[in-house]
Motif scaffolding. Structure first.
Motif, mmCIF file in Angstrom:
data_model
loop_
_atom_site.group_PDB
_atom_site.id
_atom_site.type_symbol
_atom_site.label_atom_id
_atom_site.label_comp_id
_atom_site.label_asym_id
_atom_site.label_seq_id
_atom_site.Cartn_x
_atom_site.Cartn_y
_atom_site.Cartn_z
ATOM 1 N N ASP A 36 -38.355 100.694 -12.377
ATOM 2 C CA ASP A 36 -39.395 99.698 -12.145
ATOM 3 C C ASP A 36 -40.758 100.235 -12.585
ATOM 4 O OD1 ASP A 36 -40.153 97.054 -10.518
ATOM 5 O OD2 ASP A 36 -41.594 98.617 -10.010
ATOM 6 N N PHE A 37 -41.082 101.450 -12.188
ATOM 7 C CA PHE A 37 -42.380 102.037 -12.539
ATOM 8 C C PHE A 37 -42.475 102.332 -14.038
ATOM 9 C CE2 PHE A 37 -43.218 102.042 -8.208
ATOM 10 C CZ PHE A 37 -44.452 102.581 -7.913
ATOM 11 N N ALA A 76 -45.066 107.599 -5.545
ATOM 12 C CA ALA A 76 -45.651 106.529 -6.360
ATOM 13 C C ALA A 76 -46.888 107.025 -7.097
ATOM 14 C CB ALA A 76 -45.998 105.331 -5.479
ATOM 15 N N TRP A 79 -45.843 109.234 -10.002
ATOM 16 C CA TRP A 79 -45.281 108.426 -11.086
ATOM 17 C C TRP A 79 -46.363 107.652 -11.827
ATOM 18 C CZ3 TRP A 79 -40.225 106.095 -8.553
ATOM 19 C CH2 TRP A 79 -39.252 107.110 -8.504
ATOM 20 N N ARG A 80 -47.320 107.140 -11.107
ATOM 21 C CA ARG A 80 -48.411 106.429 -11.785
ATOM 22 C C ARG A 80 -49.204 107.380 -12.688
ATOM 23 N NH1 ARG A 80 -46.616 102.131 -12.670
ATOM 24 N NH2 ARG A 80 -46.799 100.351 -11.270
ATOM 25 N N THR A 83 -47.366 107.586 -15.871
ATOM 26 C CA THR A 83 -47.335 106.357 -16.675
ATOM 27 C C THR A 83 -48.732 105.941 -17.115
ATOM 28 O OG1 THR A 83 -47.404 104.994 -14.664
ATOM 29 C CG2 THR A 83 -45.228 105.501 -15.572
ATOM 30 N N LYS A 85 -51.219 104.877 -15.516
ATOM 31 C CA LYS A 85 -51.747 103.678 -14.871
ATOM 32 C C LYS A 85 -52.384 104.080 -13.548
ATOM 33 C CE LYS A 85 -48.387 100.434 -16.817
ATOM 34 N NZ LYS A 85 -47.334 99.428 -16.511
ATOM 35 N N PHE A 87 -53.221 104.411 -9.738
ATOM 36 C CA PHE A 87 -52.468 104.210 -8.497
ATOM 37 C C PHE A 87 -53.237 103.281 -7.568
ATOM 38 C CE2 PHE A 87 -51.939 105.400 -4.029
ATOM 39 C CZ PHE A 87 -50.574 105.216 -3.875
ATOM 40 N N ASP A 91 -48.828 99.956 -4.991
ATOM 41 C CA ASP A 91 -47.724 100.725 -5.570
ATOM 42 C C ASP A 91 -46.853 101.354 -4.493
ATOM 43 O OD1 ASP A 91 -48.313 100.296 -8.310
ATOM 44 O OD2 ASP A 91 -49.904 101.790 -8.196
ATOM 45 N N ARG A 94 -44.787 98.665 -2.918
ATOM 46 C CA ARG A 94 -43.779 98.221 -3.895
ATOM 47 C C ARG A 94 -42.595 99.186 -3.918
ATOM 48 N NH1 ARG A 94 -45.538 97.063 -10.120
ATOM 49 N NH2 ARG A 94 -43.480 96.873 -11.088
ATOM 50 N N LEU A 95 -42.894 100.503 -3.916
ATOM 51 C CA LEU A 95 -41.827 101.490 -3.937
ATOM 52 C C LEU A 95 -41.043 101.461 -2.632
ATOM 53 C CD1 LEU A 95 -40.605 103.565 -5.828
ATOM 54 C CD2 LEU A 95 -42.075 105.304 -4.791
#
Length: 231
Positions: A36-37, A76, A79-80, A83, A85, A87, A91, A94-95
């Motif tokens: 997803d991320f 999260a 991971w952001r 990516t 993006k 945070f 997020d 969502r996780l």
């Protein structure tokens, strides 16, 4: 025969790696979140998994995996960062939601969980869980494993107590169980769990299935066992 000392009146368990088989339960769940991320990019998703402690060559989590020792918000955020993006608080929620949905199809017990829980409850012991997973998801997992109703207390990274190794969880569990902190056994498979026991004044039981794990945890514990089946 149980190795649990006679003075123990309540047992506060870690969840992942103690009650629940961490690799079997979390590998697919982690990948669902990573996909997803990563926006569906499989290569990036694998990179995200490896960044939090997944060993692709062995198909297992590293012993000191970031994923195993940090709350979902921290995962999260990491991971952001990868990516590129920003945070946001969204997020983390969502996780949480992705993991909560995915894990119920993969949660797997360690040892004969139902028999251990039945044995301990039969002795009149109060049972609880202190985990770095979310509280609601943890309660759902325990219910899926058929033991949820036997646990009087569950605290996660999101409360009601501060995350491990803050000793508040031990104190609150003692209050609920009607016993002294010295009459609580904290059972877990990580240094975090042993630190929780020590900070809270509880009896520390390390779960270590292999010699490497035992070498790390045994010096921190009052008792070391290979699995919860020994209880």
């Amino acid at each position: 025969m149980s190795v649990l000392p006679g003075h123990i009146r309540a047992v506060l368990f870690d969840k992942d790696g103690t009650l629940v088989d961490f690799d079997r339960t979390w590998a697919g769940t982690m990948m669902a979140g990573a996909r997803d991320f990563a926006g569906g990019d499989e290569t990036l998703a694998l990179t995200l998994c490896e960044a939090v402690g997944w060993d692709s060559a062995r198909g297992t989590f590293a012993p000191d995996a970031f994923f195993a020792n940090n709350p979902n918000a921290s995962i999260a955020r990491r991971w952001r960062d990868l990516t590129a993006k920003p945070f946001t608080a969204h997020d983390a929620g969502r996780l949480d939601a992705i993991f909560a949905r995915a894990i119920l199809g993969s949660v797997a017990p360690l040892g004969d969980l139902k028999a251990v829980v039945s044995r301990l409850r039969g002795r009149g012991l109060v049972l609880g869980v202190a985990t770095n997973d979310s509280r609601v998801s943890s309660e759902q997992q325990l219910m899926a494993l058929g033991v949820g109703e036997e646990f009087a207390f569950v605290t996660g990274y999101d409360g009601p107590c501060p995350p491990k190794p803050d000793p508040a969880a031990v104190r609150e569990f003692a209050r609920l169980a009607g016993c002294r902190v010295a009459e609580i056994a904290v059972v877990g498979d990580s240094e975090n769990d042993m630190n929780l026991a020590r900070a809270g004044g509880a009896f520390a039981i390390a779960v270590a299935a292999d010699e490497g794990h035992r070498a790390v945890l045994a010096p921190m514990a009052d008792l070391t066992i290979a699995s919860i089946d020994a209880l």
